[in-house]
Structures are given as structure tokens and as C-alpha cells.
Design an enzyme around this catalytic site. Structure first.
Site, PDB file in Angstrom:
ATOM      1  N   HIS A 221      29.890 -12.783  13.434  1.00 24.43           N
ATOM      2  CA  HIS A 221      29.361 -12.939  14.789  1.00 24.43           C
ATOM      3  C   HIS A 221      29.726 -14.250  15.448  1.00 24.43           C
ATOM      4  O   HIS A 221      29.258 -14.529  16.548  1.00 24.43           O
ATOM      5  CB  HIS A 221      27.837 -12.835  14.778  1.00 24.43           C
ATOM      6  CG  HIS A 221      27.335 -11.439  14.605  1.00 24.43           C
ATOM      7  ND1 HIS A 221      27.120 -10.588  15.663  1.00 24.43           N
ATOM      8  CD2 HIS A 221      27.024 -10.738  13.491  1.00 24.43           C
ATOM      9  CE1 HIS A 221      26.672  -9.424  15.212  1.00 24.43           C
ATOM     10  NE2 HIS A 221      26.616  -9.484  13.902  1.00 24.43           N
TER      11      HIS A 221
ATOM     12  N   LYS B 100      27.448 -21.679  26.307  1.00 23.90           N
ATOM     13  CA  LYS B 100      27.201 -20.649  27.320  1.00 23.90           C
ATOM     14  C   LYS B 100      27.251 -21.211  28.744  1.00 23.90           C
ATOM     15  O   LYS B 100      27.265 -20.490  29.716  1.00 23.90           O
ATOM     16  CB  LYS B 100      25.870 -19.951  27.051  1.00 23.90           C
ATOM     17  CG  LYS B 100      25.913 -19.052  25.788  1.00 23.90           C
ATOM     18  CD  LYS B 100      24.562 -18.426  25.495  1.00 23.90           C
ATOM     19  CE  LYS B 100      24.523 -17.603  24.224  1.00 23.90           C
ATOM     20  NZ  LYS B 100      25.048 -16.232  24.392  1.00 23.90           N
TER      21      LYS B 100
ATOM     22  N   LYS C 165      24.589  -4.902  29.541  1.00 28.38           N
ATOM     23  CA  LYS C 165      23.333  -4.435  30.147  1.00 28.38           C
ATOM     24  C   LYS C 165      23.375  -4.615  31.656  1.00 28.38           C
ATOM     25  O   LYS C 165      22.963  -3.739  32.414  1.00 28.38           O
ATOM     26  CB  LYS C 165      22.154  -5.244  29.589  1.00 28.38           C
ATOM     27  CG  LYS C 165      21.956  -5.136  28.093  1.00 28.38           C
ATOM     28  CD  LYS C 165      20.972  -6.225  27.627  1.00 28.38           C
ATOM     29  CE  LYS C 165      21.026  -6.421  26.132  1.00 28.38           C
ATOM     30  NZ  LYS C 165      20.331  -7.647  25.707  1.00 28.38           N
TER      31      LYS C 165
ATOM     32  N   LYS D 251      20.234 -15.503  28.841  1.00 28.39           N
ATOM     33  CA  LYS D 251      20.780 -15.531  27.477  1.00 28.39           C
ATOM     34  C   LYS D 251      20.241 -16.782  26.811  1.00 28.39           C
ATOM     35  O   LYS D 251      19.612 -17.600  27.467  1.00 28.39           O
ATOM     36  CB  LYS D 251      22.312 -15.560  27.512  1.00 28.39           C
ATOM     37  CG  LYS D 251      22.854 -16.621  28.473  1.00 28.39           C
ATOM     38  CD  LYS D 251      24.373 -16.600  28.581  1.00 28.39           C
ATOM     39  CE  LYS D 251      24.948 -15.421  29.349  1.00 28.39           C
ATOM     40  NZ  LYS D 251      25.597 -14.432  28.501  1.00 28.39           N
ATOM     41  N   ARG D 252      20.459 -16.963  25.510  1.00 28.60           N
ATOM     42  CA  ARG D 252      20.012 -18.197  24.879  1.00 28.60           C
ATOM     43  C   ARG D 252      20.647 -19.414  25.568  1.00 28.60           C
ATOM     44  O   ARG D 252      21.731 -19.311  26.141  1.00 28.60           O
ATOM     45  CB  ARG D 252      20.389 -18.184  23.379  1.00 28.60           C
ATOM     46  CG  ARG D 252      19.465 -17.357  22.534  1.00 28.60           C
ATOM     47  CD  ARG D 252      18.026 -17.846  22.573  1.00 28.60           C
ATOM     48  NE  ARG D 252      17.865 -19.107  21.872  1.00 28.60           N
ATOM     49  CZ  ARG D 252      17.316 -19.244  20.679  1.00 28.60           C
ATOM     50  NH1 ARG D 252      16.842 -18.196  20.029  1.00 28.60           N
ATOM     51  NH2 ARG D 252      17.208 -20.429  20.129  1.00 28.60           N
TER      52      ARG D 252
ATOM     53  N   THR E  92      26.359  -9.120  24.800  1.00 30.37           N
ATOM     54  CA  THR E  92      25.868  -7.767  25.115  1.00 30.37           C
ATOM     55  C   THR E  92      25.065  -7.795  26.412  1.00 30.37           C
ATOM     56  O   THR E  92      24.909  -6.771  27.062  1.00 30.37           O
ATOM     57  CB  THR E  92      24.977  -7.211  23.991  1.00 30.37           C
ATOM     58  OG1 THR E  92      23.971  -8.183  23.658  1.00 30.37           O
ATOM     59  CG2 THR E  92      25.795  -6.857  22.777  1.00 30.37           C
TER      60      THR E  92
HETATM   61  C1  LIG Z   1      20.800  -8.813  25.207  1.00 30.38           C
HETATM   62  C2  LIG Z   1      19.919  -9.952  24.921  1.00 30.38           C
HETATM   63  C3  LIG Z   1      20.455 -11.158  24.470  1.00 30.38           C
HETATM   64  C4  LIG Z   1      21.947 -11.384  24.303  1.00 30.38           C
HETATM   65  O1  LIG Z   1      22.474 -11.842  25.536  1.00 30.38           O
HETATM   66  P1  LIG Z   1      23.957 -12.448  25.621  1.00 30.38           P
HETATM   67  O2  LIG Z   1      24.174 -12.608  27.097  1.00 30.38           O
HETATM   68  O3  LIG Z   1      24.885 -11.432  25.047  1.00 30.38           O
HETATM   69  O4  LIG Z   1      23.954 -13.712  24.883  1.00 30.38           O
HETATM   70  C5  LIG Z   1      19.589 -12.206  24.202  1.00 30.38           C
HETATM   71  N1  LIG Z   1      18.264 -12.079  24.376  1.00 30.38           N
HETATM   72  C6  LIG Z   1      17.714 -10.938  24.835  1.00 30.38           C
HETATM   73  C7  LIG Z   1      16.238 -10.861  25.019  1.00 30.38           C
HETATM   74  C8  LIG Z   1      18.514  -9.833  25.115  1.00 30.38           C
HETATM   75  O5  LIG Z   1      17.960  -8.700  25.543  1.00 30.38           O
END
Ligand SMILES: *Cc1c(COP(=O)(O)O)cnc(C)c1O
Length: 768
Positions: A334, A516, A622, A510-511, A618
């Protein structure tokens, strides 16, 4: 599935009556959740036990993951059962609005993308009838709850998620296993969570291990009135699964962390050996014929030496056991960031799991005999990723570009020797939670347009492109506007900030991590703010920049970025000169449930990591599935999304991996700072007092322009990509007029799971 909703309602009522002595309308949301959960568990129990018995004698797959970011289960379970609307109606008739369950907290046994992927995979496997079971840890405290103080600083609070009970699992004490450490032996007690498939009667299982003491109470110590010592064993055992490590890249608190990993590995494998013997007898050389085990990153990599140890204990020799392990395991990588690849000092590991270290040494000796240039142990440190590549059938990356980097860089020497082991499996998301459940309005429209159930087969969403015309665009825009209104009321309630649904919603959720580049986003916002005040952006469409992110508690720079964004937000939101043009909001406690409100309302999806750093992402999927356009770099799955969606529907900017590689040796961030006056003005707000700042922002300033020692200046190329980022951001803003850019390419975790099943695990779906 034919579930009787009236019965579920009756059972809920009965549970409430005899466990809390309250009626439906008197119950608190927590009491209602507990009772409804138990009623649904009763309703699915036959399907669950039948699913467990199906194909007991065939090959199955097992997913071991230290994290499952499940979110809230009550709505998604009812949704997957196909009874959410019916149950809402029945409860409404009895005077109960099921929306009260929005108060129920998430199951947050994960940090971010990696844990959410595990949860999406379980949903997809159950929904596509692929026999996959999950193994994980039942942390008493999940990911911390986040709030901001008056300073804009992140404040963390423990997440006691089972405080009101946990209706979605059964404790299976009879399947408890023992885990031995030099200083104590602990129990791993399993809790089973049903994984309810969509449009099928199949119910999968997630088995979560909880550590407990063999002897809860030292009776003699208690008798001597030494109460602390009386509970010593209990506390020491329970400490192991007390908290989720709130850090998703580097792993601290090392001894405890090793203990957690070993419990996860050993308990899961002991369990598999038990079920193997039940179904297939005692010839353990056949283990890999029936068990395909996927390691979600290296956190469960101790499973490899543990299986070898267990098989040797049963009488196999090392070479036979090695052979079985190699055929059993596969590993998903990952990250390509060196500092996040797990490495354990042998001494440290030996103090916790001495027998495991002995076996790793044997594996390493065998490797060095076969391939002297490769290693698992070097300088008395065990490299868990190398172990997983060596003793496994396959290793996969999670997006095409990421897999390519694994082959070219991280595991170059390994790829030379074992090219056939390297595969790509681009991540995906479950469309049930990420559009069906969170955006029923858009789901209804898409269903009507493409016909059939795209939630079962996301490929058919591609047909949407034949239906893009003025009428559908108008309908889509109306839905987007409605989802923004809904988000506005959530944000008003949670954050006390009023947003205007006529604004563009530009979202980065995101985190929080330097790679990022949330800092790049906010610097551009600061630049836009100054330009607006100077009247240089006359046609700017009013925009809210929305952030949601948790920082690892010990990650000082990430926390300094949070404070800075919050203080910039306060400055901008309090400036009447831009009140009708600009808003910035950083929502607190971004989690799955918050994501389900934000994502359907987003117009622009910020995916802005420098090329080559985000393995897949991911969140990008979404947001795209809900009709946001991507403002992103050619990184992770963005590359595949952009390829399919066409660049005219994406705002791609920044340097490519190749260009970064070329630029890096002579990169001089300060040169850009010196020549770009607008950027310089934005960066200066980190230190010049325009925004209230502290030492944290001063450190950010120097990390961008000077670096320190071995730490190069602007490690993540914010300044290098700045101009093309700002141009793309403003271009997206100008283009916000008429467009419909969703559904061209959607990456479904059903597709990913199908690919794992056929290309790694070699198993087929069960027919029901
Ligand atoms: C999908 C998701 C992530 C991952 O987000 P990335 O933009 O791919 O880093 C992190 N936290 C939550 C709550 C999510 O639903």
C-alpha cells in the site's frame, strides 16, 4: 431476500421492552439501535449459518487486516437487505424517525484508505458471492474523535465505540485461542460480525479478536488487598487490543504493536488450522489447496512465520512448511514511501516473539542461499515487505502506476528474480455505500436512465454517456443542489458554520499528511483571497473550500497545517469584503459517516498529491461516482480515472513521475518563491502575522524553502506544482456552468474482488 419487516419491527419492540422497559417512542437512539440491531441479527441468522456451511469443503479466501474502517452499520445493513425504505416507513408509522440513528457513532477500527478498502472488499465479496472471510482486531478504542479548540488545534478524544453495546457482533467464546508470549499467555476471543451482501442471501463473516487474560483476577492478591496486582494480568492482556494505532504510515509504540500483529496473525491461523482439520482432516500439506490468505499490507506479515511454526509443531519439517506457506499467502503493498515500509529491529522483536524471530532467520538463510543479493534481515533489522514478497505467491500494487513503481524502484531486485509474482489490482469502492446509500436521489436517476441495477454491476453505468443531454444535466444539477442543501444543514449543526448551496463545493477530504498537500490547497485559497480583494478575479464563481482530515496525534507538521487552515478560515470567513465569494470550512471528525454527507455534495474533488506518492486513493473514486470533477495530479488511480473519463472532464495538473524524477536533482524551491510574487505573498502568511501563526507555521515555512539537514526543501514539490495547480483550480471555477461528468469510469470493488478471486486466490463465486 424475503425478510419480514413487520417481524423485525415487532422484535425490536420486544427487545426494547424486555431489555430497557421502554416503548419505541421512548427509546433513546442508542437503545433503538441496540434493539433494531439484535432484531436484524435474528432475521439474518438462518442465512448466516447456511452461508458458513456452504462450500465448507472447497477452496476459500481469507483477508487478514489490522484495520477495518466499517463506518455505521445500521443503515448499510438495512440497505443491503433491501429493506431500508420499508423499515423507515414502518417506524415512521409508529412515530419514530429512523434518522435519529444518525447519532450512532461509527465503527472506526481503521485509520483511512487501507482500512476502508478492507471494509469495501468484504461488502463486495459478500455481494458477489465470493467466499471470503475477514480477520481483524477488536480494538476497544477505535480511531480517536477529533475536535478543534479555539486555537484551531486538533484535540483528540478516545473513541469508546462499544459504550452502548455492539449489536452487530456475537461473542464466540468457544472458539477462543491462546497466544503465548514469554511473559504471559493471553486469550484471543473472537467476535463475529455478519457481512450482509446486497441482492443475495449470502452473509460473510468478519472475525475480530479481542485479548483477555486467562485469569481475570489474581484471587490471592485481591485477598491481600493488593488490588492493582490482582488486576495486573487482566490489564496486561487487555492492553494488547486496547487501541488502534492512530498512525497510518509509521508505526510507533513498537513492542505493543508487535504484540498486536502477532495476536492477529496467530489467532487467525490457529482458527484456520482448526477449521481445516474439521473439513479436510489432518493432512496439513493440503492446507494451501483450500486456504488462500491475503495480507493487507505487512501488518499481518507475522502470519507467514507463524504458519510455518504451527505446521512444524504439527510435525512438518521446515522445507515442507515453507512450501505450504508460500502457496498460501499473497501480499498487497500500500505504499512506496520508504519510511512507511515496516522494519523491525530483531532484538526488539525477539523480546516479544522469540520463536517467530528464529523462523524469520531460517527463511532469511534460505533466501540468501538461493539469491545472495536479496535479503529479509539486514543489519539486524527484519524487513517485513521483503519477507512477504519472498514467502508468497503474489504481490500486488493497488493502481497501475503504483505497481509500476514497485517493479521499477521499491522491489526492483525482487522483480528481476520473480517477475511472475508481481500483479496489479487497482483498488475499488463498494457502490452500495458510496452512492446507493449516501445518494439515493442520484441512484434513482441513474437507475432510471441505464436500466437494470448498476449497484450490482457498475459497468452498466457506462451507458450513462448515451443519456447526457440538457434534461439529464438539469436533473443532475438539481440533485447536486439538494445534496448541498442537506450538507449545509449537517455543517450548520456540527460546525456552526452557515454555507450557501449556490456556492461551488470544492472538497479535500482524506487523512492529513504532507504528501497529500492540503497545504498546497490552502496556499492557493489564500492567494485567491488576496486576488479577490484586489478585484483581479472578476468572474470568480463563489466557492466554499471544504477540508476534512485527521492528523496522527504525534505528527507535528500535520497538526501545524490543521491550525493554519483553521486560522485562514477564520480570517476569510470574518472578512465582509469576500463574504459573497469565499468560505473556508474545516469539518471536525471526518469519518465514514461524515464522508457520506460530504461526497454527494461535492462539485470538485481535490486529489493533489505529487505524482508517485499516493498508491491508489479511493476517495477520488467515491467523489467521481457522485459526479464531482477531479482536480488532480497524475498519481495513483487518478491516472486510470483520467484515461477513461477523458481529460476534458478532469483538471489534471502538475509534474508527472518522470518529470519529477528529472527535476529533483536540481530542484530549488526558493527560486520559485523569489520569482512568483503571488505565491510568495501566500507563503509569507505562514510567518508575517497576516494570519495568527506560531512556531508550527514557521517550521512549515522553512520546510518549504530551506529544508533542514537531510530533509530537503519542499520535499513534496508544492512550489514546483503551484502555478499549474492554481491555473487548473481557476479553470475549473470558470468552467462551472454546465457539465455532467460522472459515470464515465467508476472503479468498483466488485471488479477488484473478482480480479483477486480469479487471478490471485483462484476461486470462483458460489451459485445461490
Ligand atoms: C475513503 C476514505 C478514506 C481514503 O481517502 P483517500 O482520499 O483515498 O485518502 C479515508 N477516510 C475515510 C473516512 C474514507 O471514507
Amino acid at each position: 431476500m424475503n425478510l419480514n419487516c413487520v417481524n423485525i419491527l415487532k422484535w425490536t419492540e420486544a427487545q426494547l421492552k424486555y431489555t430497557c422497559d421502554v416503548s419505541l417512542t421512548e427509546a433513546t437512539p442508542q437503545e433503538l439501535h441496540e434493539a433494531l440491531g439484535q432484531a436484524v441479527m435474528m432475521a439474518i441468522s438462518d442465512n448466516w449459518s447456511r452461508s458458513k456451511k456452504t462450500r465448507m469443503h472447497e477452496r476459500k479466501a481469507y483477508y487478514i487486516s489490522a484495520e477495518y474502517l466499517i463506518g455505521r452499520l445500521v443503515y448499510s445493513n438495512l440497505f443491503n437487505l433491501g429493506i431500508l425504505d420499508e423499515m423507515k416507513k414502518l417506524f415512521a408509522e409508529r412515530g419514530v424517525d429512523l434518522a435519529v440513528l444518525e447519532d450512532i457513532e461509527d465503527d472506526a477500527l481503521g485509520n483511512g484508505g487501507l482500512g476502508r478498502l478492507a471494509a469495501c472488499f468484504l461488502d463486495s465479496a459478500a455481494s458477489t458471492n465470493i467466499p471470503l472471510s475477514g480477520y481483524g482486531l477488536r480494538y476497544k478504542f477505535g480511531l480517536f474523535k477529533q475536535s478543534f479548540d479555539g486555537n484551531g488545534s486538533q484535540v483528540e478524544k478516545a473513541d469508546d465505540w462499544t459504550k452502548y453495546g455492539d449489536p452487530w457482533s456475537y461473542r464466540r467464546y468457544n472458539h477462543t485461542v491462546k497466544i503465548k508470549f514469554p511473559e504471559h499467555t493471553v486469550l484471543a476471543v473472537p467476535y463475529d460480525v455478519p457481512v450482509i451482501g446486497y441482492g443475495t442471501s449470502n452473509v460473510g463473516t468478519l472475525r475480530l479478536w479481542q485479548c483477555e487474560a486467562e485469569q481475570e483476577l489474581d484471587f490471592n492478591a485481591f485477598n491481600d488487598q493488593d488490588y492493582l496486582r490482582a488486576l495486573d494480568a487482566k490489564n496486561k492482556a487487555e492492553d494488547i487490543t486496547r487501541v488502534l494505532y492512530p498512525n497510518d504510515s509509521t508505526w510507533e509504540g513498537k513492542r505493543l504493536r508487535i504484540k498486536q500483529q502477532y495476536v492477529l496473525s496467530s489467532a487467525s491461523l490457529q482458527d484456520m488450522l482448526r477449521t481445516f482439520k474439521l473439513a479436510h482432516g489432518n493432512d496439513l500439506t493440503q492446507f494451501s489447496t483450500y486456504y488462500a490468505v491475503q495480507l493487507n499490507d505487512t501488518h499481518p506479515a507475522m502470519s507467514i512465520p507463524e504458519l510455518i511454526r504451527l505446521l512444524m509443531q504439527e510435525g512438518m519439517n521446515f522445507d515442507q512448511a515453507f512450501d505450504v506457506a508460500q502457496k498460501t499467502f499473497s501480499y498487497t503493498n500500500h505504499t512506496v514511501m520508504g519510511e512507511a515500509l515496516e522494519k523491525w529491529p530483531l532484538d526488539l522483536m525477539r523480546s516479544v516473539v522469540p520463536e517467530i524471530v528464529d523462523i524469520i532467520c531460517q527463511i532469511d538463510a534460505k533466501l540468501k542461499q538461493e539469491h545472495p543479493n536479496l535479503f529479509i534481515i539486514r543489519d539486524n533489522v527484519a524487513h517485513m515487505a521483503n519477507l512477504s514478497v519472498y514467502v508468497g505467491s503474489y504481490v500486488n500494487g493497488v493502481a497501475e502506476i503504483h505497481t509500476q513503481i514497485l517493479k521499477d524502484d521499491c522491489f526492483k531486485e525482487w522483480y528481476c528474480v520473480y517477475p511472475e509474482r508481481f500483479q496489479n489490482k487497482t483498488n475499488g469502492i463498494t457502490p452500495r455505500r458510496w452512492i446507493g446509500l449516501c445518494n439515493p436521489e442520484l441512484t434513482a436517476m441513474v437507475r432510471e436512465l441505464v436500466g437494470g441495477d448498476f449497484l450490482k454491476d457498475l459497468d452498466i453505468i457506462g451507458k450513462l454517456k448515451d443519456h447526457i443531454n440538457d434534461e439529464t444535466v438539469t436533473r443532475f444539477n438539481a440533485i447536486k443542489r439538494l445534496k448541498k442543501e442537506q450538507l449545509c444543514s449537517v455543517v450548520a449543526k456540527q460546525e456552526g458554520v452557515m454555507l450557501n448551496p449556490d456556492f461551488i463545493f470544492d472538497v479535500q477530504v482524506k487523512r492529513l499528511h504532507e504528501y497529500k498537500r492540503q497545504l498546497l490547497n490552502i496556499l492557493a485559497v489564500v492567494d485567491i483571497y488576496f486576488r479577490l480583494k484586489e478585484g483581479r478575479l472578476p468572474d470568480f464563481h463563489p466557492t466554499v473550500y471544504l477540508f476534512g482530515a485527521k492528523s496522527a496525534p504525534g505528527y507535528a507538521r500535520a497538526k501545524a497545517i490543521i491550525r493554519y487552515i483553521n486560522r485562514v478560515a477564520r480570517m476569510i470567513n470574518n472578512d465582509p469584503a469576500v463574504a459573497d465569494k469565499l468560505k473556508v470550512v474545516f469539518v471536525q471528525n471526518y469519518n465514514c459517516s461524515y464522508a457520506e454527507h460530504i461526497i454527494p455534495a461535492a462539485d470538485i474533488s481535490e486529489q493533489i498529491s505529487p505524482a508517485g506518492t499516493e498508491a491508489s486513493g479511493t476517495g477520488n473514486m467515491k467523489l467521481m461516482l457522485n459526479g464531482a470533477v477531479t482536480l488532480g495530479t497524475l498519481d495513483g488511480a487518478n491516472v486510470e480515472i483520467a484515461k477513461e473519463a477523458g481529460h476534458e472532464n478532469e483538471y489534471i495538473f502538475g509534474h508527472t513521475v518522470e518529470q519529477l524524477r528529472q527535476a529533483e536533482p536540481t530542484y530549488y524551491a526558493r527560486g520559485i518563491y523569489d520569482t512568483n510574487a503571488d505565491l510568495r505573498r501566500a507563503i509569507n502568511t505562514l510567518v508575517d502575522g497576516t494570519v495568527p501563526t506560531d512556531d508550527g507555521q514557521r517550521d512549515l515555512f522553512h520546510s518549504l524553502l530551506d529544508g533542514s539537514g537531510w530533509d530537503k526543501a519542499d520535499h513534496y514539490f508544492l512550489l514546483l506544482d503551484y502555478q499549474s495547480y492554481l491555473d487548473a483550480k481557476l479553470q475549473a471555477n470558470r468552467d462551472y456552468a454546465d457539465r455532467l461528468a460522472f459515470g464515465r469510469k467508476c472503479l468498483s470493488s466488485d471488479r477488484t474482488i473478482r480480479q483477486y478471486a480469479s487471478e490471485i486466490w483462484h476461486i470462483k463465486p458460489t451459485q445461490y
